[in-house]
Design a protein around this motif. Structure first.
Motif, PDB file in Angstrom:
ATOM      1  N   ARG A 176       0.817  -1.203   0.000  1.00 21.23           N
ATOM      2  CA  ARG A 176       0.000   0.000   0.000  1.00 21.23           C
ATOM      3  C   ARG A 176       0.857   1.262   0.000  1.00 21.23           C
ATOM      4  O   ARG A 176       0.516   2.239  -0.636  1.00 21.23           O
ATOM      5  CB  ARG A 176      -0.911   0.019   1.215  1.00 21.23           C
ATOM      6  CG  ARG A 176      -2.149  -0.754   1.017  1.00 21.23           C
ATOM      7  CD  ARG A 176      -3.116  -0.423   2.109  1.00 21.23           C
ATOM      8  NE  ARG A 176      -4.411  -0.865   1.682  1.00 21.23           N
ATOM      9  CZ  ARG A 176      -5.435  -0.994   2.460  1.00 21.23           C
ATOM     10  NH1 ARG A 176      -5.313  -0.683   3.738  1.00 21.23           N
ATOM     11  NH2 ARG A 176      -6.570  -1.398   2.001  1.00 21.23           N
ATOM     12  N   HIS A 177       1.957   1.221   0.752  1.00 17.85           N
ATOM     13  CA  HIS A 177       2.846   2.381   0.804  1.00 17.85           C
ATOM     14  C   HIS A 177       3.454   2.655  -0.577  1.00 17.85           C
ATOM     15  O   HIS A 177       3.535   3.808  -1.006  1.00 17.85           O
ATOM     16  CB  HIS A 177       3.951   2.172   1.843  1.00 17.85           C
ATOM     17  CG  HIS A 177       4.902   3.313   1.927  1.00 17.85           C
ATOM     18  ND1 HIS A 177       4.529   4.556   2.411  1.00 17.85           N
ATOM     19  CD2 HIS A 177       6.201   3.435   1.550  1.00 17.85           C
ATOM     20  CE1 HIS A 177       5.550   5.380   2.351  1.00 17.85           C
ATOM     21  NE2 HIS A 177       6.578   4.726   1.833  1.00 17.85           N
ATOM     22  N   LEU A 204       2.158   1.863  -3.451  1.00 14.77           N
ATOM     23  CA  LEU A 204       1.096   2.375  -4.307  1.00 14.77           C
ATOM     24  C   LEU A 204       0.780   3.834  -3.963  1.00 14.77           C
ATOM     25  O   LEU A 204       0.589   4.657  -4.851  1.00 14.77           O
ATOM     26  CB  LEU A 204      -0.165   1.520  -4.167  1.00 14.77           C
ATOM     27  CG  LEU A 204      -1.343   1.921  -5.044  1.00 14.77           C
ATOM     28  CD1 LEU A 204      -0.952   1.792  -6.517  1.00 14.77           C
ATOM     29  CD2 LEU A 204      -2.541   1.057  -4.745  1.00 14.77           C
ATOM     30  N   ARG A 205       0.781   4.151  -2.674  1.00 18.76           N
ATOM     31  CA  ARG A 205       0.472   5.505  -2.246  1.00 18.76           C
ATOM     32  C   ARG A 205       1.531   6.506  -2.723  1.00 18.76           C
ATOM     33  O   ARG A 205       1.228   7.652  -3.012  1.00 18.76           O
ATOM     34  CB  ARG A 205       0.371   5.577  -0.732  1.00 18.76           C
ATOM     35  CG  ARG A 205      -0.173   6.913  -0.273  1.00 18.76           C
ATOM     36  CD  ARG A 205      -0.266   7.066   1.208  1.00 18.76           C
ATOM     37  NE  ARG A 205      -0.879   5.930   1.830  1.00 18.76           N
ATOM     38  CZ  ARG A 205      -0.919   5.741   3.139  1.00 18.76           C
ATOM     39  NH1 ARG A 205      -0.360   6.623   3.938  1.00 18.76           N
ATOM     40  NH2 ARG A 205      -1.497   4.685   3.658  1.00 18.76           N
ATOM     41  N   THR A 206       2.771   6.083  -2.783  1.00 23.23           N
ATOM     42  CA  THR A 206       3.830   6.992  -3.226  1.00 23.23           C
ATOM     43  C   THR A 206       3.983   7.015  -4.739  1.00 23.23           C
ATOM     44  O   THR A 206       4.359   8.035  -5.302  1.00 23.23           O
ATOM     45  CB  THR A 206       5.179   6.621  -2.587  1.00 23.23           C
ATOM     46  OG1 THR A 206       5.485   5.271  -2.902  1.00 23.23           O
ATOM     47  CG2 THR A 206       5.140   6.819  -1.091  1.00 23.23           C
ATOM     48  N   SER A 207       3.696   5.916  -5.402  1.00 26.65           N
ATOM     49  CA  SER A 207       3.895   5.891  -6.854  1.00 26.65           C
ATOM     50  C   SER A 207       2.671   6.363  -7.634  1.00 26.65           C
ATOM     51  O   SER A 207       2.813   6.836  -8.764  1.00 26.65           O
ATOM     52  CB  SER A 207       4.303   4.497  -7.320  1.00 26.65           C
ATOM     53  OG  SER A 207       3.282   3.568  -7.047  1.00 26.65           O
ATOM     54  N   LEU A 208       1.489   6.279  -7.060  1.00 22.41           N
ATOM     55  CA  LEU A 208       0.290   6.703  -7.776  1.00 22.41           C
ATOM     56  C   LEU A 208       0.309   8.198  -8.131  1.00 22.41           C
ATOM     57  O   LEU A 208       0.021   8.547  -9.286  1.00 22.41           O
ATOM     58  CB  LEU A 208      -0.971   6.350  -6.970  1.00 22.41           C
ATOM     59  CG  LEU A 208      -2.292   6.600  -7.686  1.00 22.41           C
ATOM     60  CD1 LEU A 208      -2.367   5.780  -8.974  1.00 22.41           C
ATOM     61  CD2 LEU A 208      -3.455   6.269  -6.769  1.00 22.41           C
ATOM     62  N   PRO A 209       0.662   9.086  -7.210  1.00 23.99           N
ATOM     63  CA  PRO A 209       0.740  10.505  -7.610  1.00 23.99           C
ATOM     64  C   PRO A 209       1.760  10.747  -8.719  1.00 23.99           C
ATOM     65  O   PRO A 209       1.529  11.569  -9.611  1.00 23.99           O
ATOM     66  CB  PRO A 209       1.147  11.232  -6.323  1.00 23.99           C
ATOM     67  CG  PRO A 209       0.726  10.334  -5.225  1.00 23.99           C
ATOM     68  CD  PRO A 209       0.869   8.940  -5.768  1.00 23.99           C
TER      69      PRO A 209
END
Length: 126
Positions: free
Chosen positions: A2-3, A5-10
């Protein structure tokens, strides 16, 4: 997971928006120069990094004058020469391999999206 995804999505959203916006700017500004300031940096960067010549040369300034004014600059006009420290060209280095039309579109899109990103980072709840 999740971490990551949270950092790479933006970042993925930024890159996708950058590509879309650059394509739109390129399409809407065909055969138009958005600004002569970027052109001077772009040509100085190509001269320094690709041609391995001095970006401070009179010959490059004269080329810039013909590209922008279609004639040599008059004594009271901007001579369109590069007059900054060489390290500032590192900012435009990623787009120097592109044609000017795509380089200016990508640069304008990057600046606009970066401005929005800074505002979103400074005011995260807005």
């Amino acid at each position: 997971m999740r971490h990551a995804l949270r950092t790479s999505l933006p970042l993925l959203i930024f890159v996708a928006a950058l590509a879309g916006m650059a394509f739109a700017i390129h399409t809407l500004t065909k055969d138009n120069t958005l600004g002569t300031d970027f052109y001077i940096f772009y040509r100085a960067g190509q001269t320094a990094f690709i041609d391995r010549a001095s970006p401070y040369s009179e010959a490059l300034a004269l080329q810039n004058q013909f590209a922008i004014f279609k004639r040599p600059s008059l004594p009271g006009e901007d001579q369109l020469g590069f007059a900054y420290p060489l390290y500032v060209l590192l900012a435009v280095w990623p787009v120097l391999g592109l044609g000017f039309d795509w380089a200016q579109a990508l640069w304008a899109a990057f600046l606009l999206l970066s401005l929005l990103a800074v505002v979103a980072l400074v005011y995260p709840g807005a």
